[in-house]
Write a protein that holds these residues in place. Structure first.
Motif, PDB file in Angstrom:
ATOM      1  N   HIS A  21       0.830  -1.215   0.000  1.00  0.00           N
ATOM      2  CA  HIS A  21       0.000   0.000   0.000  1.00  0.00           C
ATOM      3  C   HIS A  21       0.859   1.258   0.000  1.00  0.00           C
ATOM      4  O   HIS A  21       0.514   2.253  -0.646  1.00  0.00           O
ATOM      5  N   PHE A  22       1.986   1.222   0.699  1.00  0.00           N
ATOM      6  CA  PHE A  22       2.894   2.375   0.697  1.00  0.00           C
ATOM      7  C   PHE A  22       3.418   2.633  -0.709  1.00  0.00           C
ATOM      8  O   PHE A  22       3.342   3.760  -1.212  1.00  0.00           O
ATOM      9  N   TYR A  23       3.965   1.617  -1.369  1.00  0.00           N
ATOM     10  CA  TYR A  23       4.529   1.813  -2.708  1.00  0.00           C
ATOM     11  C   TYR A  23       3.467   2.271  -3.701  1.00  0.00           C
ATOM     12  O   TYR A  23       3.731   3.126  -4.553  1.00  0.00           O
ATOM     13  N   VAL A  24       2.269   1.740  -3.581  1.00  0.00           N
ATOM     14  CA  VAL A  24       1.170   2.156  -4.456  1.00  0.00           C
ATOM     15  C   VAL A  24       0.826   3.635  -4.231  1.00  0.00           C
ATOM     16  O   VAL A  24       0.469   4.350  -5.162  1.00  0.00           O
ATOM     17  N   SER A  25       0.978   4.108  -2.992  1.00  0.00           N
ATOM     18  CA  SER A  25       0.674   5.521  -2.701  1.00  0.00           C
ATOM     19  C   SER A  25       1.743   6.467  -3.237  1.00  0.00           C
ATOM     20  O   SER A  25       1.474   7.636  -3.469  1.00  0.00           O
ATOM     21  N   VAL A  26       2.960   5.977  -3.455  1.00  0.00           N
ATOM     22  CA  VAL A  26       4.072   6.818  -3.885  1.00  0.00           C
ATOM     23  C   VAL A  26       4.114   6.985  -5.398  1.00  0.00           C
ATOM     24  O   VAL A  26       4.401   8.069  -5.907  1.00  0.00           O
ATOM     25  N   LYS A  28       2.721   6.614  -9.504  1.00  0.00           N
ATOM     26  CA  LYS A  28       1.588   6.597 -10.425  1.00  0.00           C
ATOM     27  C   LYS A  28       1.497   5.223 -11.077  1.00  0.00           C
ATOM     28  O   LYS A  28       2.438   4.447 -11.009  1.00  0.00           O
ATOM     29  N   SER A  30      -0.247   2.585 -10.362  1.00  0.00           N
ATOM     30  CA  SER A  30      -0.031   1.603  -9.301  1.00  0.00           C
ATOM     31  C   SER A  30      -1.350   1.114  -8.733  1.00  0.00           C
ATOM     32  O   SER A  30      -2.321   1.864  -8.675  1.00  0.00           O
ATOM     33  N   SER A  31      -1.350  -0.145  -8.293  1.00  0.00           N
ATOM     34  CA  SER A  31      -2.552  -0.697  -7.664  1.00  0.00           C
ATOM     35  C   SER A  31      -2.195  -1.954  -6.885  1.00  0.00           C
ATOM     36  O   SER A  31      -1.196  -2.611  -7.178  1.00  0.00           O
ATOM     37  N   LYS A  94       9.145  11.193  -0.090  1.00  0.00           N
ATOM     38  CA  LYS A  94       8.218  10.080   0.125  1.00  0.00           C
ATOM     39  C   LYS A  94       8.949   8.812   0.572  1.00  0.00           C
ATOM     40  O   LYS A  94       8.502   8.112   1.474  1.00  0.00           O
TER      41      LYS A  94
END
Length: 160
Positions: A21-26, A28, A30-31, A94
């Protein structure tokens, strides 16, 4: 021959879902995808997260909660090529937030211990310039940096 692109498996000790979830938030494009859980009788308690499929910046990953046996090292890192200083500043902030660590020459570790290189897109061209004086000036400049400063690299390249 394998017909699909590679998927990188990242080994975590209980933080696979949080990390995904962290990497997906950083990044574009991403899911988070499928989450699998340990069954009864496995090496971790039944129902805890085993794997998390996720995509970050269009790349496929699997986050695996494998336990404490293996840790990330600088022997493997991910390069993030940035178009401008704003992108460098964004990814640097980030990826080092909440326990990440800055390192030398554009390298850092995120809060999970994974190594990243946050690099200006044109750095390889400057360092590989056929003019050895330009290449040496840029190399000397970036060797003294943690987070890259594109303006300072460009000045070094220009001999200013």
């Amino acid at each position: 021959m394998a017909s699909k692109a590679f998927t990188t498996c990242l080994w975590f000790d209980g933080t696979a879902e949080e990390a995904a979830h962290f990497y997906v938030s950083v990044f574009k494009d991403s899911s988070v995808g499928r989450v699998t859980r340990y069954p009864e009788g496995a090496m971790q308690p039944a129902g805890t997260v085993l794997t998390v499929d996720f995509t970050a910046n269009g790349q496929s990953f699997v986050a695996l909660n494998g336990g404490p046996m293996f840790k990330f090292t600088e022997a493997v890192s991910f390069q993030v090529f940035c178009a401008d200083q704003a992108e460098i500043d964004y990814y640097w902030a980030k990826l080092t937030e909440n326990g990440g660590e800055p390192g030398p020459c554009g390298w850092l570790k995120d809060r999970y211990g994974l190594s990243w290189q946050v690099v200006p897109e044109g750095l390889a061209d400057m360092v590989g310039d056929p003019d050895p004086a330009k290449a040496a000036r840029v190399t000397k400049a970036f060797m003294a940096m943690q987070k890259f400063d594109i303006a300072a690299l460009e000045k070094a390249y220009a001999g200013e």
